[in-house]
Design an enzyme around this catalytic site. Structure first.
Site, PDB file in Angstrom:
ATOM      1  N   ASP A  27      -1.911   0.540   5.996  1.00 52.84           N
ATOM      2  CA  ASP A  27      -0.649   0.458   6.741  1.00 52.84           C
ATOM      3  C   ASP A  27      -0.537   1.598   7.752  1.00 52.84           C
ATOM      4  OD1 ASP A  27       1.797  -0.539   7.437  1.00 52.84           O
ATOM      5  OD2 ASP A  27       2.822   0.056   5.600  1.00 52.84           O
ATOM      6  N   ASN A  75       2.145 -12.005   7.541  1.00 52.42           N
ATOM      7  CA  ASN A  75       1.824 -11.449   8.861  1.00 52.42           C
ATOM      8  C   ASN A  75       1.838 -12.483   9.990  1.00 52.42           C
ATOM      9  OD1 ASN A  75      -0.524  -8.979   7.551  1.00 52.42           O
ATOM     10  ND2 ASN A  75       1.612  -8.707   8.145  1.00 52.42           N
TER      11      ASN A  75
END
Ligand code: FPP
Length: 250
Positions: A27, A75
């Site tokens: 991330d 996503n």
């Protein structure tokens, strides 16, 4: 932030316990780029280079499976351009790094739903899996179009169908049976991660390997994924080595 990487100064022991399976939530690519006044995709590109460095180092220090959360089922909600860039990364990655993966005896695998990937991405991934299938070193496992709840839903559906067809009796369903019905079964003996790392200071699991992490150790670091180095990996392992894993016992 009360994060474990600030707790104390630990050094990694090469001859200590090395987690056989490490899973990483990579991330902070977007924030890394933003800090440099660059577009978010620049962070993803740099993140891809980090993948190669970390995969090679993990293999060198004895990790057997490295699972990387590269694209979640959630996503797809990102802007179209970003999704399309993320989908081009596996193509670039295997184009550029296939030689290194082969040289390092690394085997590529994936978990997630490949069928929904764009044709080019799917081809690149399937080719990488095929080209490295005889490699005997570390498994580099990409979670691509992966979501853990959906994995559990599909597994449950398949099991229910088997019971309905009389192929399996309800009494036969135990933890091993469930584990074997999940994507991670293909990873062999190291299907469950012993250590899970999330970068960028976020402290959540984001629908990643919910069943498989029942006994995993967690390590959170503020470092953005593109800045993650071999030393960050070693710090996470040092922290792991300092813990006392009891699996519910004493
Ligand atoms: C999260 O950061 C990262 C991703 C959604 C993509 C991760 C992908 C890579 C690191 C490259 C993968 C490489 C291959 C070969 C598939 P973010 O964009 O959410 O960062 P932010 O939270 O700072 O916005």
């Amino acid at each position: 932030m009360a994060l474990l990487d600030k707790k104390k100064d630990l050094s990694f022991k090469k001859d200590g316990q090395i987690p056989k399976h490490i899973a990483i939530i990579m991330d902070g690519n977007g924030r890394w780029a933003k800090k440099r006044f660059m577009p978010r995709v620049y962070g993803h590109k740099e993140g891809m280079n980090t993948v190669k460095k970390i995969a090679i180092h993990a293999q060198e220090i004895g990790v057997k499976v490295l699972t990387l959360y590269a694209f979640s089922t959630e996503n797809w909600k990102r802007p179209k351009d970003e999704v399309s860039y993320l989908m081009s990364l596996p193509v670039d990655f295997f184009d550029v790094f296939m030689g290194d993966l082969i040289k390092n005896n690394i085997r590529v695998m994936t978990i997630g739903w490949n069928e929904q990937l764009p044709e080019k991405t799917k081809d690149a991934v399937l080719q990488a899996v095929e080209k490295t299938k005889n490699n005997t070193g570390m498994i580099l496992n990409f979670a691509l179009n992966y979501g853990s709840r959906q994995e559990i839903v599909e597994m449950t559906r398949q099991v229910a169908q088997k019971v309905a067809a009389g192929e399996v009796s309800a009494d036969e369903i135990d933890e091993t049976f469930i584990s074997q019905a999940l994507f991670t079964n293909k990873l062999g003996p190291y299907h469950d991660p012993e250590l899970i790392i999330r970068t960028s200071g976020e402290i959540r699991i984001s629908n990643f390997l919910l069943w498989q992490i029942a006994y995993s150790e967690f390590y959170f670091t503020d470092v953005y994924w593109p800045d993650f180095t071999n030393a960050t990996l070693e710090s996470a392992i040092a922290d792991y080595q300092d813990r006392n894993r009891r699996f519910g016992g004493l």
